[in-house]
Design a protein around this motif. Structure first.
Motif, mmCIF file in Angstrom:
data_model
loop_
_atom_site.group_PDB
_atom_site.id
_atom_site.type_symbol
_atom_site.label_atom_id
_atom_site.label_comp_id
_atom_site.label_asym_id
_atom_site.label_seq_id
_atom_site.Cartn_x
_atom_site.Cartn_y
_atom_site.Cartn_z
ATOM 1 N N VAL A 44 -3.136 -17.136 -25.605
ATOM 2 C CA VAL A 44 -3.652 -16.385 -24.558
ATOM 3 C C VAL A 44 -2.533 -14.997 -24.262
ATOM 4 N N SER A 48 -2.714 -11.010 -24.914
ATOM 5 C CA SER A 48 -2.584 -10.299 -23.761
ATOM 6 C C SER A 48 -1.388 -9.345 -23.941
ATOM 7 N N ILE A 87 -18.273 -13.557 -28.043
ATOM 8 C CA ILE A 87 -17.515 -12.785 -28.984
ATOM 9 C C ILE A 87 -18.124 -11.542 -29.424
ATOM 10 N N THR A 90 -19.487 -8.948 -27.326
ATOM 11 C CA THR A 90 -18.453 -7.964 -26.868
ATOM 12 C C THR A 90 -17.949 -7.129 -27.944
ATOM 13 N N VAL B 115 -3.821 -17.047 -33.479
ATOM 14 C CA VAL B 115 -4.582 -17.267 -32.269
ATOM 15 C C VAL B 115 -5.836 -18.073 -32.469
ATOM 16 N N GLN B 122 -7.053 -26.698 -30.233
ATOM 17 C CA GLN B 122 -7.142 -27.062 -29.017
ATOM 18 C C GLN B 122 -8.582 -27.691 -28.701
ATOM 19 N N ILE B 175 -9.734 -8.910 -27.507
ATOM 20 C CA ILE B 175 -10.556 -8.948 -26.254
ATOM 21 C C ILE B 175 -11.593 -10.056 -26.294
ATOM 22 N N GLY B 176 -12.271 -9.792 -27.414
ATOM 23 C CA GLY B 176 -13.613 -10.591 -27.572
ATOM 24 C C GLY B 176 -13.524 -11.871 -27.936
ATOM 25 N N MET B 177 -12.125 -12.136 -28.369
ATOM 26 C CA MET B 177 -11.571 -13.513 -28.804
ATOM 27 C C MET B 177 -11.115 -14.190 -27.562
ATOM 28 N N ILE B 178 -10.338 -13.332 -26.830
ATOM 29 C CA ILE B 178 -9.300 -14.144 -25.899
ATOM 30 C C ILE B 178 -10.242 -14.341 -24.435
ATOM 31 N N VAL B 179 -10.805 -13.231 -24.022
ATOM 32 C CA VAL B 179 -11.442 -13.178 -22.780
ATOM 33 C C VAL B 179 -12.470 -14.342 -22.339
ATOM 34 N N PRO B 180 -13.200 -14.746 -23.511
ATOM 35 C CA PRO B 180 -14.074 -15.718 -23.211
ATOM 36 C C PRO B 180 -13.353 -17.185 -23.217
ATOM 37 N N VAL B 181 -12.092 -17.514 -23.470
ATOM 38 C CA VAL B 181 -11.529 -18.661 -23.389
ATOM 39 C C VAL B 181 -10.661 -18.549 -22.056
ATOM 40 N N LEU B 182 -10.753 -17.684 -21.180
ATOM 41 C CA LEU B 182 -10.131 -17.763 -19.847
ATOM 42 C C LEU B 182 -10.785 -18.695 -18.765
ATOM 43 N N PRO B 186 -5.313 -21.082 -14.240
ATOM 44 C CA PRO B 186 -3.831 -20.966 -15.016
ATOM 45 C C PRO B 186 -4.097 -20.125 -16.096
ATOM 46 N N MET B 187 -5.217 -19.966 -16.869
ATOM 47 C CA MET B 187 -5.217 -19.158 -18.318
ATOM 48 C C MET B 187 -5.448 -17.845 -17.710
ATOM 49 N N VAL B 188 -6.115 -17.487 -16.735
ATOM 50 C CA VAL B 188 -6.494 -16.113 -16.085
ATOM 51 C C VAL B 188 -4.718 -15.609 -15.834
ATOM 52 N N PHE B 191 -2.957 -14.645 -18.865
ATOM 53 C CA PHE B 191 -3.446 -13.440 -19.382
ATOM 54 C C PHE B 191 -2.888 -12.330 -18.567
#
Lengths: 104, 241
Positions: A44, A48, A87, A90, B115, B122, B175-182, B186-188, B191
Motif C-alpha cells: 500500500v 501510494s 478493480i 475502477t 504489489v 497476504q 489506484i484500482g488495485m490498491i484502494v479496494p484493499v484499504l 491503519p491501511m488508510v 496510504f
C-alpha cells in the motif's frame, strides 16, 4: 564499446542482488514477527508514493490547479475505487475519465 | 487447493492491466535510449538485463552523458535500494523454494510485480503453489516491458506527442488495485502518510532527491510507520475498557 555492455551488466547485477539478498537468506535469518507484520503495509505504501507524486507533481513541480488533469482524474478514480471496491470497474471508468479530461 | 496452473493464470490475469499500462513507458524508454546514443541492441538488452524502469531511464541518460561507470552503478544502487523492502516482505514466503526458483523470482521482483504478489500472499497464507502466481505476474510484466521497449526502438519516433497522457494509465491501474484493499484505518493511514511524505520529499529544492527516487523510499517508510502506529493505537484502545 565493451564499456557500455559492462555498464549495463553491472547495473543488472546490482539490481538483481538487491532483489535477491533477503530472499536468498530466507530461512537462515528472519526479521522477526514484528517486522513481518509491519511489512504488510509495504504494498500500500509503495503504490501510494507513485499515485500521489504522479497526481500532484506531474512535471516535478506541485500543481494543485484545475488544469492538472492527472490530479482531477486521480481524485475521481480514487473516489470510484473507494465506493465500488472493484478493480475492473475502477480501471475502465478511470481510463475513460483520463481520456476525457486529457483531451479537454 | 489451487493448482500451479490456477495460480499462474491468476497472477497473469491480475498483472495484465498493469503490464499493459507500462508499455507506454517501455516505448518512451526505447526512444530516450536511442536519443542518448545507445545502440538499439544495447537499449533492448537494458530492458532484459537491468529490468528496472527508473534505473534504466536515469542510466540511459547517464550513459549518454558519458558519466563514469562506477557513478552509474552507484546511482543504480541508490535508485533500486527500495527493492530491499520487497525482498524482505516476500522472503518469509520464499523460504521453502529451491535456489532456482529464488533466482528467477528475484529477477522478476519489480515494483509492479511485487504489489499484486504481496497482496495475494497476504490473502492466501497457506497455498503451497503460490510461487506460480508470483512467476505469472513477473513474466507478464517482463513480456510487456520487452515489447514496449522494442516498439519504442522501432517506431517510437513516429508516435504523436499528443498521446503523452497515456503515462497516467498506469496510475489509474495502481489506484484500482490498491484502494479496494484499504479496509481498515491503519491501511488508510499508511496510504495517506506514504503519499504525503513522498510529495513533500519530492518538493525539496534538491533535484538529486527526486532523481535518486528517494521520495519513494521516504514515503514507503513513512507509510509503514504510520500503519504500525495506528495499528498499535487501535489495539491499545480495544484492550482498555
Amino acid at each position: 564499446m565493451n564499456n557500455i555492455w559492462l555498464t549495463i551488466i553491472g547495473m543488472g547485477v546490482i539490481t538483481f542482488l538487491i532483489r535477491f539478498s533477503l530472499i536468498l537468506l530466507a530461512g537462515r535469518f528472519s526479521l522477526g514477527e514484528r517486522a513481518n507484520r509491519a511489512l504488510r503495509y509495504a504494498p500500500v505504501a509503495i503504490l501510494s508514493t507513485f499515485i500521489f507524486t504522479e497526481m500532484v507533481q506531474p512535471g516535478g513541480q506541485i500543481d494543485l490547479s484545475l488544469g492538472n488533469f492527472r490530479l482531477l482524474t486521480g481524485i475521481l478514480t480514487i473516489a470510484i475505487a473507494w465506493w465500488t471496491r472493484n478493480i475492473w470497474l475502477t480501471m475502465i471508468s478511470g481510463g475513460l475519465l483520463l481520456w476525457l479530461l486529457a483531451s479537454l | 487447493m489451487r493448482s500451479s496452473r490456477n495460480e499462474l493464470w491468476a497472477g497473469i490475469r491480475t498483472e495484465l492491466p498493469i503490464a499493459l499500462s507500462t508499455i507506454p513507458f517501455g516505448i518512451i524508454f526505447g526512444v530516450l535510449a536511442l536519443q542518448a546514443g545507445i545502440p538499439p541492441l544495447v537499449a533492448q538488452a537494458m530492458s532484459s538485463v537491468v529490468f528496472a524502469g527508473s534505473a534504466q531511464f536515469i542510466g540511459a541518460g547517464m550513459i549518454g552523458d558519458g558519466d563514469p561507470m562506477l557513478i552509474i552503478w552507484l546511482t543504480t544502487l541508490i535508485i533500486n535500494i527500495r527493492h530491499l523492502l520487497y525482498s524482505a516482505t516476500l522472503a518469509p514466503y520464499a523460504e521453502k523454494l529451491s535456489l532456482g526458483w529464488k533466482v528467477v523470482l528475484s529477477y522478476l521482483l519489480t515494483d509492479e510485480a511485487f504489489v499484486p504478489t504481496a497482496l495475494h500472499y497476504q490473502e492466501e497464507p497457506a497455498a503451497p503453489k503460490r510461487h506460480w502466481y508470483w512467476f505469472g505476474a513477473g513474466i507478464t510484466l517482463w513480456t510487456c516491458w520487452q515489447l514496449g521497449t522494442l516498439a519504442g526502438i522501432l517506431i517510437g519516433d513516429q508516435l504523436p506527442p499528443s498521446l503523452a497522457w497515456l503515462d497516467f494509465a498506469l496510475i489509474v491501474t495502481f489506484i484500482g488495485m490498491i484502494v479496494p484493499v484499504l479496509r481498515d484505518r491503519p491501511m488508510v493511514g499508511a496510504f495517506v502518510a506514504a503519499g504525503l511524505a513522498a510529495v513533500l520529499t519530492n518538493a525539496l529544492p534538491f533535484p538529486i532527491v527526486s532523481q535518486y527516487k528517494l521520495p519513494i523510499l521516504v514515503g514507503a517508510i513513512a507509510g509503514i510507520a504510520a500503519g504500525v502506529f495506528l495499528e498499535a493505537m487501535l489495539e491499545a484502545r480495544q484492550s482498555t475498557p
